[in-house]
Design an enzyme around this catalytic site. Structure first.
Site, mmCIF file in Angstrom:
data_model
loop_
_atom_site.group_PDB
_atom_site.id
_atom_site.type_symbol
_atom_site.label_atom_id
_atom_site.label_comp_id
_atom_site.label_asym_id
_atom_site.label_seq_id
_atom_site.Cartn_x
_atom_site.Cartn_y
_atom_site.Cartn_z
ATOM 1 N N SER A 25 0.837 -1.199 0.000
ATOM 2 C CA SER A 25 0.000 0.000 0.000
ATOM 3 C C SER A 25 0.881 1.262 0.000
ATOM 4 O O SER A 25 1.694 1.443 -0.907
ATOM 5 C CB SER A 25 -0.966 -0.040 1.191
ATOM 6 O OG SER A 25 -1.944 0.963 1.109
ATOM 7 N N ASP A 82 4.271 24.223 -1.839
ATOM 8 C CA ASP A 82 5.668 24.078 -2.264
ATOM 9 C C ASP A 82 6.256 22.726 -1.885
ATOM 10 O O ASP A 82 7.433 22.599 -1.564
ATOM 11 C CB ASP A 82 6.520 25.197 -1.667
ATOM 12 C CG ASP A 82 6.568 25.171 -0.136
ATOM 13 O OD1 ASP A 82 5.719 24.480 0.477
ATOM 14 O OD2 ASP A 82 7.459 25.822 0.444
ATOM 15 N N HIS A 95 -7.101 -5.740 -0.983
ATOM 16 C CA HIS A 95 -5.945 -4.871 -0.770
ATOM 17 C C HIS A 95 -4.923 -5.471 0.198
ATOM 18 O O HIS A 95 -3.730 -5.222 0.080
ATOM 19 C CB HIS A 95 -6.433 -3.519 -0.247
ATOM 20 C CG HIS A 95 -5.368 -2.494 -0.090
ATOM 21 N ND1 HIS A 95 -4.750 -1.885 -1.161
ATOM 22 C CD2 HIS A 95 -4.792 -1.955 1.021
ATOM 23 C CE1 HIS A 95 -3.854 -1.016 -0.726
ATOM 24 N NE2 HIS A 95 -3.853 -1.039 0.588
#
Length: 437
Positions: free
Chosen positions: A153, A363, A416
Protein backbone atom coordinates in the site's frame (compact mmCIF):
# COMPACT_ATOMS: atom_id res chain seq x y z
CA UNK A 1 22.02 1.16 19.81
CA UNK A 2 21.41 -2.53 19.25
CA UNK A 3 19.88 -4.88 21.80
CA UNK A 4 20.91 -8.45 22.45
CA UNK A 5 18.80 -10.87 20.38
CA UNK A 6 15.69 -12.31 22.03
CA UNK A 7 13.47 -15.20 21.01
CA UNK A 8 9.79 -15.97 20.82
CA UNK A 9 7.47 -18.10 18.72
CA UNK A 10 10.23 -19.49 16.52
CA UNK A 11 11.68 -16.05 15.78
CA UNK A 12 14.92 -14.32 16.72
CA UNK A 13 14.56 -10.55 17.08
CA UNK A 14 17.16 -7.82 17.41
CA UNK A 15 16.11 -4.22 18.07
CA UNK A 16 17.98 -1.28 16.57
CA UNK A 17 17.70 2.44 17.26
CA UNK A 18 19.68 5.23 15.62
CA UNK A 19 19.48 8.98 15.37
CA UNK A 20 18.53 10.42 11.98
CA UNK A 21 18.16 14.06 10.90
CA UNK A 22 14.68 15.52 11.10
CA UNK A 23 15.52 17.30 7.83
CA UNK A 24 17.92 15.28 5.69
CA UNK A 25 18.84 18.46 3.82
CA UNK A 26 20.20 19.77 7.15
CA UNK A 27 22.02 16.82 8.73
CA UNK A 28 23.54 19.14 11.31
CA UNK A 29 20.08 20.19 12.53
CA UNK A 30 17.68 18.51 15.00
CA UNK A 31 17.51 14.72 15.02
CA UNK A 32 14.82 12.16 15.76
CA UNK A 33 15.04 8.49 16.72
CA UNK A 34 14.48 5.72 14.20
CA UNK A 35 13.54 2.24 15.45
CA UNK A 36 13.73 -1.03 13.53
CA UNK A 37 13.42 -4.69 14.46
CA UNK A 38 15.50 -7.29 12.64
CA UNK A 39 13.83 -10.71 12.51
CA UNK A 40 15.17 -14.12 11.50
CA UNK A 41 13.76 -17.62 11.74
CA UNK A 42 15.07 -19.54 14.73
CA UNK A 43 18.03 -21.66 13.70
CA UNK A 44 18.99 -19.34 10.84
CA UNK A 45 20.21 -16.36 12.82
CA UNK A 46 23.85 -17.10 11.90
CA UNK A 47 23.13 -17.70 8.21
CA UNK A 48 24.29 -15.17 5.62
CA UNK A 49 20.76 -14.19 4.66
CA UNK A 50 20.07 -11.08 2.55
CA UNK A 51 18.06 -8.24 4.06
CA UNK A 52 14.43 -7.52 3.17
CA UNK A 53 12.92 -4.21 4.33
CA UNK A 54 9.15 -4.26 4.95
CA UNK A 55 7.53 -0.91 4.16
CA UNK A 56 4.05 -0.98 5.66
CA UNK A 57 0.88 0.82 4.68
CA UNK A 58 -0.19 4.17 6.00
CA UNK A 59 0.83 6.88 6.19
CA UNK A 60 1.34 6.88 9.93
CA UNK A 61 1.29 3.13 10.56
CA UNK A 62 3.98 1.49 12.64
CA UNK A 63 5.68 -1.67 11.40
CA UNK A 64 3.94 -4.93 12.18
CA UNK A 65 4.98 -6.62 15.39
CA UNK A 66 6.20 -10.19 14.79
CA UNK A 67 3.54 -11.84 16.97
CA UNK A 68 0.75 -10.30 14.88
CA UNK A 69 2.37 -10.08 11.45
CA UNK A 70 0.53 -11.34 8.40
CA UNK A 71 1.16 -14.38 6.26
CA UNK A 72 3.96 -12.68 4.35
CA UNK A 73 6.45 -12.70 7.26
CA UNK A 74 6.81 -16.46 7.74
CA UNK A 75 7.22 -16.85 3.99
CA UNK A 76 9.81 -14.07 3.79
CA UNK A 77 11.86 -15.58 6.63
CA UNK A 78 12.57 -18.65 4.52
CA UNK A 79 14.85 -16.53 2.34
CA UNK A 80 15.56 -13.29 4.20
CA UNK A 81 16.51 -11.51 7.33
CA UNK A 82 13.47 -9.21 7.60
CA UNK A 83 13.71 -5.61 8.80
CA UNK A 84 10.57 -4.09 10.35
CA UNK A 85 11.14 -0.32 10.46
CA UNK A 86 8.77 1.98 12.34
CA UNK A 87 8.41 4.81 9.86
CA UNK A 88 9.25 8.17 11.44
CA UNK A 89 6.56 9.42 13.79
CA UNK A 90 5.17 5.93 14.46
CA UNK A 91 5.72 3.20 17.03
CA UNK A 92 9.08 3.68 18.69
CA UNK A 93 10.41 6.12 16.08
CA UNK A 94 9.92 9.46 17.91
CA UNK A 95 6.11 9.25 17.91
CA UNK A 96 4.12 12.17 16.53
CA UNK A 97 0.69 12.67 18.13
CA UNK A 98 -1.31 15.35 19.93
CA UNK A 99 0.86 15.04 23.05
CA UNK A 100 4.34 14.96 21.54
CA UNK A 101 3.57 17.58 18.87
CA UNK A 102 2.41 20.01 21.56
CA UNK A 103 6.08 20.77 22.28
CA UNK A 104 6.27 22.80 19.07
CA UNK A 105 4.10 25.52 20.53
CA UNK A 106 2.07 26.69 17.56
CA UNK A 107 0.45 25.37 14.40
CA UNK A 108 3.07 26.81 12.04
CA UNK A 109 5.92 25.09 13.83
CA UNK A 110 3.97 21.83 14.01
CA UNK A 111 3.15 21.94 10.30
CA UNK A 112 6.78 22.67 9.45
CA UNK A 113 7.85 19.69 11.56
CA UNK A 114 5.30 17.36 9.95
CA UNK A 115 6.43 18.43 6.51
CA UNK A 116 9.39 16.09 7.04
CA UNK A 117 7.30 12.94 7.49
CA UNK A 118 6.51 11.95 3.91
CA UNK A 119 7.97 9.21 1.69
CA UNK A 120 11.11 11.15 0.76
CA UNK A 121 12.18 11.39 4.41
CA UNK A 122 11.19 7.77 5.09
CA UNK A 123 13.40 6.61 2.21
CA UNK A 124 16.38 8.62 3.43
CA UNK A 125 15.87 7.14 6.91
CA UNK A 126 15.87 3.68 5.33
CA UNK A 127 19.15 4.40 3.57
CA UNK A 128 20.84 5.30 6.86
CA UNK A 129 19.39 2.15 8.43
CA UNK A 130 20.60 -0.02 5.54
CA UNK A 131 24.16 1.22 5.92
CA UNK A 132 23.98 0.82 9.70
CA UNK A 133 22.83 -2.81 9.48
CA UNK A 134 25.35 -3.71 6.77
CA UNK A 135 28.21 -2.20 8.72
CA UNK A 136 27.20 -4.07 11.86
CA UNK A 137 27.04 -7.40 10.10
CA UNK A 138 29.64 -7.13 7.34
CA UNK A 139 31.96 -4.28 8.29
CA UNK A 140 32.48 -0.79 6.91
CA UNK A 141 33.61 -1.95 3.46
CA UNK A 142 30.22 -3.65 2.92
CA UNK A 143 28.01 -0.86 4.25
CA UNK A 144 26.64 -0.05 0.77
CA UNK A 145 25.41 -3.58 0.05
CA UNK A 146 21.84 -3.23 -1.41
CA UNK A 147 18.77 -4.84 0.09
CA UNK A 148 15.34 -5.90 -1.12
CA UNK A 149 12.18 -3.98 -0.32
CA UNK A 150 8.61 -5.23 0.06
CA UNK A 151 6.14 -2.32 -0.02
CA UNK A 152 2.48 -2.77 0.90
CA UNK A 153 0.00 0.00 0.00
CA UNK A 154 1.62 3.30 1.09
CA UNK A 155 4.79 1.24 1.48
CA UNK A 156 4.64 0.74 -2.28
CA UNK A 157 4.46 4.52 -2.71
CA UNK A 158 7.62 4.73 -0.61
CA UNK A 159 9.24 2.05 -2.78
CA UNK A 160 8.64 4.15 -5.91
CA UNK A 161 10.17 7.13 -4.11
CA UNK A 162 13.10 4.86 -3.18
CA UNK A 163 13.60 3.97 -6.86
CA UNK A 164 13.57 7.70 -7.61
CA UNK A 165 15.95 8.87 -4.88
CA UNK A 166 18.32 6.00 -4.10
CA UNK A 167 18.06 3.06 -6.51
CA UNK A 168 21.65 2.13 -5.70
CA UNK A 169 20.41 0.91 -2.32
CA UNK A 170 18.00 -1.59 -3.87
CA UNK A 171 18.58 -5.15 -5.00
CA UNK A 172 14.93 -5.72 -5.96
CA UNK A 173 11.53 -4.19 -5.22
CA UNK A 174 8.30 -6.07 -4.52
CA UNK A 175 5.05 -4.06 -4.36
CA UNK A 176 1.61 -5.20 -3.25
CA UNK A 177 -1.38 -2.92 -3.80
CA UNK A 178 0.80 0.17 -3.85
CA UNK A 179 1.61 1.65 -7.26
CA UNK A 180 0.74 5.36 -6.90
CA UNK A 181 -0.06 7.90 -9.54
CA UNK A 182 3.23 9.59 -10.35
CA UNK A 183 1.81 12.87 -11.64
CA UNK A 184 -1.86 13.05 -10.64
CA UNK A 185 -3.25 15.63 -8.22
CA UNK A 186 -5.01 14.52 -5.06
CA UNK A 187 -8.29 15.51 -6.77
CA UNK A 188 -7.65 12.79 -9.37
CA UNK A 189 -6.94 10.26 -6.64
CA UNK A 190 -10.12 10.97 -4.69
CA UNK A 191 -12.35 11.29 -7.72
CA UNK A 192 -11.39 7.76 -8.68
CA UNK A 193 -11.61 6.61 -5.05
CA UNK A 194 -15.20 7.80 -4.60
CA UNK A 195 -16.31 5.83 -7.65
CA UNK A 196 -14.59 2.67 -6.36
CA UNK A 197 -16.08 3.18 -2.89
CA UNK A 198 -19.59 3.41 -4.35
CA UNK A 199 -18.93 0.10 -6.07
CA UNK A 200 -17.80 -1.41 -2.77
CA UNK A 201 -20.99 -0.19 -1.09
CA UNK A 202 -22.99 -1.95 -3.79
CA UNK A 203 -21.07 -5.17 -3.21
CA UNK A 204 -21.58 -4.92 0.54
CA UNK A 205 -25.31 -4.35 0.41
CA UNK A 206 -25.68 -7.05 -2.24
CA UNK A 207 -24.06 -9.49 0.16
CA UNK A 208 -26.06 -8.29 3.18
CA UNK A 209 -29.27 -6.72 1.80
CA UNK A 210 -30.82 -6.42 5.28
CA UNK A 211 -27.98 -4.14 6.36
CA UNK A 212 -29.28 -1.23 4.28
CA UNK A 213 -32.26 -0.87 6.58
CA UNK A 214 -30.02 -1.18 9.65
CA UNK A 215 -27.52 1.40 8.39
CA UNK A 216 -30.33 3.83 7.55
CA UNK A 217 -31.89 3.31 11.00
CA UNK A 218 -28.56 3.96 12.73
CA UNK A 219 -28.11 7.14 10.69
CA UNK A 220 -31.64 8.34 11.51
CA UNK A 221 -31.07 7.64 15.21
CA UNK A 222 -27.79 9.56 15.18
CA UNK A 223 -29.42 12.50 13.41
CA UNK A 224 -32.16 12.68 16.05
CA UNK A 225 -30.07 12.04 19.20
CA UNK A 226 -26.85 13.14 20.82
CA UNK A 227 -25.18 9.71 20.94
CA UNK A 228 -21.93 9.31 22.82
CA UNK A 229 -19.46 6.47 22.36
CA UNK A 230 -17.98 4.86 25.51
CA UNK A 231 -15.02 7.24 25.13
CA UNK A 232 -17.39 10.21 25.55
CA UNK A 233 -17.03 11.33 21.95
CA UNK A 234 -20.16 12.19 19.98
CA UNK A 235 -20.98 9.93 17.06
CA UNK A 236 -22.36 11.95 14.16
CA UNK A 237 -23.90 10.57 10.98
CA UNK A 238 -20.94 11.64 8.88
CA UNK A 239 -18.52 10.03 11.30
CA UNK A 240 -20.55 6.81 11.21
CA UNK A 241 -20.24 6.89 7.42
CA UNK A 242 -16.45 6.62 7.70
CA UNK A 243 -16.90 3.00 8.83
CA UNK A 244 -16.43 2.12 5.17
CA UNK A 245 -12.71 2.86 5.46
CA UNK A 246 -12.01 -0.86 5.85
CA UNK A 247 -14.21 -2.05 2.98
CA UNK A 248 -11.13 -2.89 0.94
CA UNK A 249 -9.83 -5.49 3.42
CA UNK A 250 -10.63 -9.17 2.96
CA UNK A 251 -12.73 -9.59 6.10
CA UNK A 252 -14.13 -6.08 6.51
CA UNK A 253 -17.56 -6.78 5.01
CA UNK A 254 -18.20 -9.48 7.57
CA UNK A 255 -16.87 -7.38 10.46
CA UNK A 256 -19.23 -4.49 9.71
CA UNK A 257 -22.18 -6.82 9.20
CA UNK A 258 -21.71 -8.51 12.57
CA UNK A 259 -21.32 -5.12 14.22
CA UNK A 260 -24.49 -3.77 12.64
CA UNK A 261 -26.59 -6.77 13.58
CA UNK A 262 -26.15 -5.85 17.25
CA UNK A 263 -26.59 -2.12 16.79
CA UNK A 264 -29.83 -1.64 18.71
CA UNK A 265 -31.01 -2.61 22.18
CA UNK A 266 -34.18 -1.62 24.02
CA UNK A 267 -33.62 0.97 26.74
CA UNK A 268 -36.04 2.73 29.11
CA UNK A 269 -37.04 5.18 26.37
CA UNK A 270 -37.11 2.79 23.43
CA UNK A 271 -34.41 1.76 20.92
CA UNK A 272 -30.85 2.79 21.77
CA UNK A 273 -27.49 2.02 20.22
CA UNK A 274 -25.69 -0.68 22.20
CA UNK A 275 -22.37 -0.14 23.91
CA UNK A 276 -20.99 -3.12 22.00
CA UNK A 277 -21.88 -1.43 18.72
CA UNK A 278 -20.61 1.98 19.81
CA UNK A 279 -17.34 0.55 21.09
CA UNK A 280 -16.82 -1.24 17.79
CA UNK A 281 -17.49 1.95 15.86
CA UNK A 282 -15.11 3.90 18.09
CA UNK A 283 -12.32 1.40 17.41
CA UNK A 284 -12.64 2.11 13.69
CA UNK A 285 -13.37 5.84 13.49
CA UNK A 286 -10.92 7.12 16.13
CA UNK A 287 -7.47 8.23 15.00
CA UNK A 288 -5.98 8.07 18.49
CA UNK A 289 -3.64 5.25 17.41
CA UNK A 290 -2.71 6.70 14.02
CA UNK A 291 -3.04 10.49 13.93
CA UNK A 292 -0.45 10.85 11.17
CA UNK A 293 -2.71 8.89 8.86
CA UNK A 294 -5.25 11.70 9.11
CA UNK A 295 -2.80 14.60 9.09
CA UNK A 296 -0.68 13.39 6.18
CA UNK A 297 -3.16 11.47 4.08
CA UNK A 298 -3.52 14.14 1.41
CA UNK A 299 0.05 15.52 1.58
CA UNK A 300 1.39 12.11 0.45
CA UNK A 301 0.00 12.99 -3.00
CA UNK A 302 1.30 16.57 -3.10
CA UNK A 303 4.18 17.51 -5.41
CA UNK A 304 4.58 21.24 -5.95
CA UNK A 305 1.96 23.17 -7.88
CA UNK A 306 -1.41 23.68 -6.25
CA UNK A 307 -2.22 22.68 -2.65
CA UNK A 308 -4.41 19.68 -1.86
CA UNK A 309 -6.88 22.08 -0.15
CA UNK A 310 -8.89 19.26 1.48
CA UNK A 311 -9.32 17.46 -1.80
CA UNK A 312 -11.52 14.60 -0.52
CA UNK A 313 -13.89 17.12 1.07
CA UNK A 314 -14.21 19.17 -2.11
CA UNK A 315 -14.48 16.25 -4.53
CA UNK A 316 -17.18 14.64 -2.40
CA UNK A 317 -19.58 17.31 -3.70
CA UNK A 318 -19.39 15.55 -7.07
CA UNK A 319 -20.85 12.40 -5.51
CA UNK A 320 -24.17 13.33 -3.88
CA UNK A 321 -24.83 9.70 -2.91
CA UNK A 322 -22.44 10.26 0.02
CA UNK A 323 -24.32 13.28 1.42
CA UNK A 324 -25.16 12.53 5.08
CA UNK A 325 -28.50 14.36 4.87
CA UNK A 326 -29.76 12.61 1.75
CA UNK A 327 -33.20 11.02 1.73
CA UNK A 328 -31.73 8.10 -0.16
CA UNK A 329 -29.90 5.10 1.26
CA UNK A 330 -26.83 5.72 3.44
CA UNK A 331 -23.49 5.17 1.74
CA UNK A 332 -20.25 4.59 3.62
CA UNK A 333 -17.17 6.59 2.65
CA UNK A 334 -13.76 5.03 2.18
CA UNK A 335 -10.15 6.14 2.48
CA UNK A 336 -10.88 9.85 2.71
CA UNK A 337 -9.99 12.42 5.38
CA UNK A 338 -12.20 15.46 6.02
CA UNK A 339 -11.50 18.76 7.83
CA UNK A 340 -14.50 18.23 10.16
CA UNK A 341 -12.78 15.14 11.60
CA UNK A 342 -10.32 17.55 13.22
CA UNK A 343 -13.31 19.04 15.05
CA UNK A 344 -14.97 15.79 16.10
CA UNK A 345 -12.07 13.44 16.97
CA UNK A 346 -10.33 14.45 20.24
CA UNK A 347 -7.11 12.84 19.03
CA UNK A 348 -7.08 15.24 16.07
CA UNK A 349 -8.52 18.45 17.54
CA UNK A 350 -5.13 19.75 18.79
CA UNK A 351 -3.69 19.17 15.29
CA UNK A 352 -6.47 21.00 13.44
CA UNK A 353 -4.66 24.25 12.68
CA UNK A 354 -1.50 22.45 11.57
CA UNK A 355 -3.58 20.20 9.30
CA UNK A 356 -5.16 23.27 7.69
CA UNK A 357 -1.70 24.72 7.04
CA UNK A 358 -0.54 21.48 5.44
CA UNK A 359 -3.65 21.47 3.25
CA UNK A 360 -2.77 24.99 2.07
CA UNK A 361 0.91 24.27 1.39
CA UNK A 362 1.88 24.52 -2.29
CA UNK A 363 5.67 24.08 -2.26
CA UNK A 364 5.94 20.35 -1.60
CA UNK A 365 9.04 18.76 -3.18
CA UNK A 366 8.67 16.08 -5.84
CA UNK A 367 8.42 12.49 -4.63
CA UNK A 368 9.15 10.77 -7.94
CA UNK A 369 11.85 11.24 -10.58
CA UNK A 370 10.15 10.35 -13.86
CA UNK A 371 13.39 10.23 -15.85
CA UNK A 372 15.07 7.99 -13.34
CA UNK A 373 12.08 5.66 -13.23
CA UNK A 374 12.00 5.50 -17.02
CA UNK A 375 15.65 4.41 -16.97
CA UNK A 376 15.23 2.06 -13.99
CA UNK A 377 17.54 -0.97 -13.77
CA UNK A 378 16.31 -2.43 -10.45
CA UNK A 379 14.07 -5.53 -10.84
CA UNK A 380 10.52 -4.53 -9.83
CA UNK A 381 7.42 -6.72 -9.60
CA UNK A 382 4.02 -5.59 -8.38
CA UNK A 383 0.69 -7.15 -7.46
CA UNK A 384 -2.11 -4.95 -8.81
CA UNK A 385 -5.45 -5.90 -7.28
CA UNK A 386 -8.15 -5.49 -9.91
CA UNK A 387 -10.88 -4.40 -7.47
CA UNK A 388 -8.61 -2.57 -5.01
CA UNK A 389 -10.65 0.08 -3.16
CA UNK A 390 -7.59 1.94 -1.90
CA UNK A 391 -5.33 2.21 -4.96
CA UNK A 392 -6.80 2.87 -8.37
CA UNK A 393 -6.14 0.13 -10.90
CA UNK A 394 -5.81 2.49 -13.86
CA UNK A 395 -3.40 4.77 -12.00
CA UNK A 396 -1.36 1.72 -10.96
CA UNK A 397 -1.07 0.40 -14.51
CA UNK A 398 -0.07 3.83 -15.83
CA UNK A 399 2.73 3.82 -13.27
CA UNK A 400 3.72 0.28 -14.20
CA UNK A 401 4.16 1.46 -17.79
CA UNK A 402 6.27 4.41 -16.65
CA UNK A 403 8.83 2.32 -14.70
CA UNK A 404 11.28 0.54 -16.93
CA UNK A 405 11.24 -3.22 -16.40
CA UNK A 406 8.36 -3.25 -13.91
CA UNK A 407 6.36 -6.49 -14.21
CA UNK A 408 2.78 -6.26 -12.91
CA UNK A 409 0.64 -9.18 -11.81
CA UNK A 410 -3.01 -8.19 -12.18
CA UNK A 411 -5.38 -10.29 -10.08
CA UNK A 412 -8.94 -10.17 -8.79
CA UNK A 413 -8.34 -13.05 -6.38
CA UNK A 414 -7.16 -10.87 -3.51
CA UNK A 415 -8.27 -7.72 -1.72
CA UNK A 416 -5.95 -4.87 -0.77
CA UNK A 417 -4.49 -6.83 2.17
CA UNK A 418 -3.77 -9.95 0.09
CA UNK A 419 -0.12 -10.23 1.12
CA UNK A 420 -1.14 -10.36 4.78
CA UNK A 421 -3.86 -12.94 4.21
CA UNK A 422 -2.17 -15.34 1.80
CA UNK A 423 1.53 -16.21 1.75
CA UNK A 424 1.01 -17.24 -1.88
CA UNK A 425 1.02 -13.55 -2.89
CA UNK A 426 4.62 -13.13 -1.78
CA UNK A 427 5.47 -16.57 -3.19
CA UNK A 428 4.34 -15.48 -6.63
CA UNK A 429 6.10 -12.12 -6.49
CA UNK A 430 9.37 -13.76 -5.50
CA UNK A 431 9.00 -16.27 -8.31
CA UNK A 432 8.36 -13.40 -10.74
CA UNK A 433 11.44 -11.57 -9.45
CA UNK A 434 13.52 -14.72 -10.02
CA UNK A 435 12.20 -15.03 -13.56
CA UNK A 436 10.39 -18.30 -12.85
CA UNK A 437 7.01 -16.83 -13.87
Amino acid sequence: MTTAPYRHDGLVCTDHTLDVPLDHARPEGPSITLFAREVTAAGRERDALPLLLWLQGGPGGRAERPHAAGAWLRRALKDYRVVLMDQRGTGRSTPADRRTLAVHGDAAATAAYLGHFRADSIVRDAELLRRHLNEQRHGERERDRPWSVLGQSFGGFCALTYLSLAPEGLDQVLVTGGLPTLTGHADDVYRAAYARTLAQNARYFDRYPGDQRLADEVAAHLAAHDVRMPSGERLSVRRFQTMGINFGQASSFDALHYLLEGAFVTGPHGPELSDTFLRGVDATVSFAQRPLYAVLHEPIYAQGGSPTAWSAHRVREEFPAFAPDTDGPLRFTGEMIYPWQFDEDPALVPLRDAAHLLAERADWPALYDLDRLAANEVPVVAAVYYDDMFVDRDHALETADAVRGLRPWITNTHAHDGVRVDAGVLDRLLAMARGEI
